[in-house]
Scaffold this motif. Structure first.
Motif, PDB file in Angstrom:
ATOM      1  N   GLY A  85      88.488  88.878   6.131  1.00  0.00           N
ATOM      2  CA  GLY A  85      88.357  90.230   5.601  1.00  0.00           C
ATOM      3  C   GLY A  85      89.596  91.082   5.803  1.00  0.00           C
ATOM      4  N   GLN A  86      90.424  90.702   6.776  1.00  0.00           N
ATOM      5  CA  GLN A  86      91.644  91.457   7.041  1.00  0.00           C
ATOM      6  C   GLN A  86      92.766  90.999   6.098  1.00  0.00           C
ATOM      7  N   THR A  87      93.704  91.896   5.836  1.00  0.00           N
ATOM      8  CA  THR A  87      94.867  91.529   5.032  1.00  0.00           C
ATOM      9  C   THR A  87      95.785  90.620   5.843  1.00  0.00           C
ATOM     10  N   ALA A  88      96.175  89.500   5.261  1.00  0.00           N
ATOM     11  CA  ALA A  88      97.034  88.549   5.959  1.00  0.00           C
ATOM     12  C   ALA A  88      98.454  89.102   6.085  1.00  0.00           C
ATOM     13  N   PRO A  89      99.207  88.633   7.064  1.00  0.00           N
ATOM     14  CA  PRO A  89     100.599  89.072   7.221  1.00  0.00           C
ATOM     15  C   PRO A  89     101.465  88.606   6.045  1.00  0.00           C
ATOM     16  N   ASP A  90     102.628  89.204   5.926  1.00  0.00           N
ATOM     17  CA  ASP A  90     103.605  88.704   4.969  1.00  0.00           C
ATOM     18  C   ASP A  90     104.200  87.406   5.496  1.00  0.00           C
ATOM     19  N   ILE A  91     104.996  86.745   4.670  1.00  0.00           N
ATOM     20  CA  ILE A  91     105.674  85.522   5.071  1.00  0.00           C
ATOM     21  C   ILE A  91     107.158  85.824   5.231  1.00  0.00           C
ATOM     22  N   TYR A  92     107.706  85.487   6.389  1.00  0.00           N
ATOM     23  CA  TYR A  92     109.112  85.749   6.679  1.00  0.00           C
ATOM     24  C   TYR A  92     109.982  84.586   6.208  1.00  0.00           C
ATOM     25  N   GLY A  93     111.243  84.883   5.950  1.00  0.00           N
ATOM     26  CA  GLY A  93     112.169  83.865   5.503  1.00  0.00           C
ATOM     27  C   GLY A  93     112.259  83.814   3.988  1.00  0.00           C
ATOM     28  N   THR A  94     112.704  82.677   3.491  1.00  0.00           N
ATOM     29  CA  THR A  94     112.907  82.515   2.050  1.00  0.00           C
ATOM     30  C   THR A  94     112.382  81.170   1.575  1.00  0.00           C
ATOM     31  N   ASP A  95     112.347  81.014   0.240  1.00  0.00           N
ATOM     32  CA  ASP A  95     111.989  79.712  -0.314  1.00  0.00           C
ATOM     33  C   ASP A  95     113.236  78.829  -0.337  1.00  0.00           C
ATOM     34  N   ILE A  96     113.141  77.634  -0.927  1.00  0.00           N
ATOM     35  CA  ILE A  96     114.257  76.689  -0.865  1.00  0.00           C
ATOM     36  C   ILE A  96     115.471  77.173  -1.672  1.00  0.00           C
ATOM     37  N   LYS A  97     115.266  78.165  -2.532  1.00  0.00           N
ATOM     38  CA  LYS A  97     116.371  78.712  -3.320  1.00  0.00           C
ATOM     39  C   LYS A  97     116.922  80.000  -2.716  1.00  0.00           C
ATOM     40  N   GLY A  98     116.375  80.396  -1.550  1.00  0.00           N
ATOM     41  CA  GLY A  98     116.859  81.589  -0.886  1.00  0.00           C
ATOM     42  C   GLY A  98     116.178  82.869  -1.315  1.00  0.00           C
ATOM     43  N   LYS A  99     115.076  82.749  -2.056  1.00  0.00           N
ATOM     44  CA  LYS A  99     114.361  83.936  -2.530  1.00  0.00           C
ATOM     45  C   LYS A  99     113.310  84.363  -1.512  1.00  0.00           C
ATOM     46  N   ALA A 100     113.255  85.662  -1.227  1.00  0.00           N
ATOM     47  CA  ALA A 100     112.290  86.192  -0.262  1.00  0.00           C
ATOM     48  C   ALA A 100     110.874  86.143  -0.816  1.00  0.00           C
ATOM     49  N   PHE A 101     109.908  86.114   0.074  1.00  0.00           N
ATOM     50  CA  PHE A 101     108.497  86.047  -0.306  1.00  0.00           C
ATOM     51  C   PHE A 101     108.034  87.349  -0.948  1.00  0.00           C
ATOM     52  N   ASP A 102     107.199  87.208  -1.979  1.00  0.00           N
ATOM     53  CA  ASP A 102     106.589  88.362  -2.645  1.00  0.00           C
ATOM     54  C   ASP A 102     105.128  88.016  -2.920  1.00  0.00           C
ATOM     55  N   ARG A 103     104.240  88.663  -2.203  1.00  0.00           N
ATOM     56  CA  ARG A 103     102.825  88.321  -2.350  1.00  0.00           C
ATOM     57  C   ARG A 103     102.299  88.620  -3.757  1.00  0.00           C
ATOM     58  N   ASN A 104     102.922  89.539  -4.465  1.00  0.00           N
ATOM     59  CA  ASN A 104     102.465  89.878  -5.814  1.00  0.00           C
ATOM     60  C   ASN A 104     102.601  88.697  -6.770  1.00  0.00           C
TER      61      ASN A 104
END
Length: 371
Positions: A231-250
């Motif tokens: 029921g709680q909002t999960a944390p964001d994800i730190y770091g980047t994907d394999i191409k260096g792009k930051a996480f975006d939950r949207n």
């Protein structure tokens, strides 16, 4: 002028009796399970008079040489400079010993474990018996459904035991609201099973208990875990994907349910499960439009990370901050082992935390059918 001084070393003096044990061994080990003190039990008596290694928590182990079937979980004790009178119940080694001492901390330990004996003993014995049955030839010979029914019974008993153990701490805090060591009991409990309840218990502790080393440690963990319940909002994800792009939950809002996979390249179970995800899980769910996977790596070496992704044919999103055990992802998500799995909905709300891998397919399918 002659000046002489003498610092007398701290000593631990134990006078003990063990009705029911004529011949046995009384031993004390430290937190690393290293033997530090011991004496033979002769005609129900034993004695220790030694220099104290250090004041702190130890474990007592007792063996009845005339009946090796009598076993017990080691008794926790707190030893400091002074005298202890210990009476072991040789006829029932599951019972915490009677201990007389001037140690305030040990007296609180005795109160806690005596209360635990009263409240937990019955269900703990049932758990022990059920485990023994499942390991026995009679248990192993049961047919599939009958065996699963007994496994479910064991799980129910274990849940009852967890519930009772929490109530023991609750009652102890009510009786000893100023206890300086109550955080120690929470730290040793299965607080991850119900972090909200244990965090509420933690907030009832005395300021001294909260400010202790264990209090600070468990308080920090519980404050984080209490935010990771369904029921709680999960944390964001730190770091980047394999191409260096930051996480975006949207980017994942089009998914109805998302599996979050915490793993390491050197963890064999993680790697085997990735192969299962490719060959079975995605097929079993059979709805890749509504279902998504995000893997969060907890390695430090980027080369290992990228190589494992390729070997495991992981075509879903991958993220890492490449900080290993110091990863902000491990801290934010309360990860103490890998693999660990979460299920989230499309709004990034937690559905299930620390879910067993074998339950994932059913939980996803069940959720999508209801939606």
């Amino acid at each position: 002028m002659l000046i002489a001084g003498c610092n007398r070393a701290d000593r631990i003096e134990i006078d003990g009796t063990s009705p029911g044990i004529k011949s046995g061994v009384f031993g004390i080990v430290d937190v690393l399970n290293k033997p530090v003190y011991g004496d033979n039990i002769v005609d129900g008596k034993f004695r220790i008079n030694e220099i104290l290694e250090y004041p702190g928590y130890y474990q007592i182990k007792v063996t009845n040489m005339l009946d090796n079937k009598l076993t017990h979980i080691p008794y926790e004790v707190y030893l400091e400079n002074g005298k202890y009178n210990i009476e072991i119940n040789g006829n029932d080694l599951t019972k915490y010993p009677k201990i007389k001492t001037e140690s305030k901390i040990q007296n609180e330990l005795t109160a806690y474990y005596t209360l635990a004996n009263e409240l937990v003993a019955d269900v703990a014995q049932k758990v022990k018996e059920e485990r023994a049955f499942l390991k026995s030839s009679a248990g192993k010979s049961l047919e599939g459904t009958a065996y699963l029914a007994r496994v479910d019974k064991l799980k129910e008993l274990q849940d009852q035991q967890t519930e009772v153990e929490a109530s023991v701490i609750e009652k102890f805090i009510e009786k000893y609201p100023k206890s300086a060591i109550a955080a120690h009991f929470i730290k040793n409990a299965d607080y991850k099973s119900d972090p909200v309840r244990y965090y509420a218990l933690y907030n009832k502790l005395s300021d001294e208990a909260k400010d202790s080393e264990e209090g600070k440690e468990v308080g920090g963990k519980l404050s984080g875990l209490a935010k990771l319940v369904p029921g709680q909002t999960a944390p964001d994800i730190y770091g980047t994907d394999i191409k260096g792009k930051a996480f975006d939950r949207n980017a994942f809002k089009n998914k109805k349910i998302i599996l979050i996979d915490f793993w390491r390249a050197g963890n064999e179970v993680s790697r085997q499960n990735h192969l299962q995800m490719n060959s079975k899980l995605l097929f079993q769910v059979n709805n890749d439009q509504a279902f998504g996977i995000i893997s969060i790596d907890l390695d430090e070496n980027k080369e290992y990370w990228l190589k494992a992704i390729k070997e495991d044919a992981m075509k879903w999103p991958q993220f890492s901050d490449l900080k290993g055990n110091e990863s902000k992802n491990a801290e934010a998500w309360g990860i103490s082992r890998v693999p660990t799995y979460y299920l989230l909905d499309g709004n990034w709300k937690i559905l299930k935390r620390d879910i067993p891998y074998n339950d994932i397919s059913f939980e996803i399918t069940d959720y999508l059918e209801k939606k």
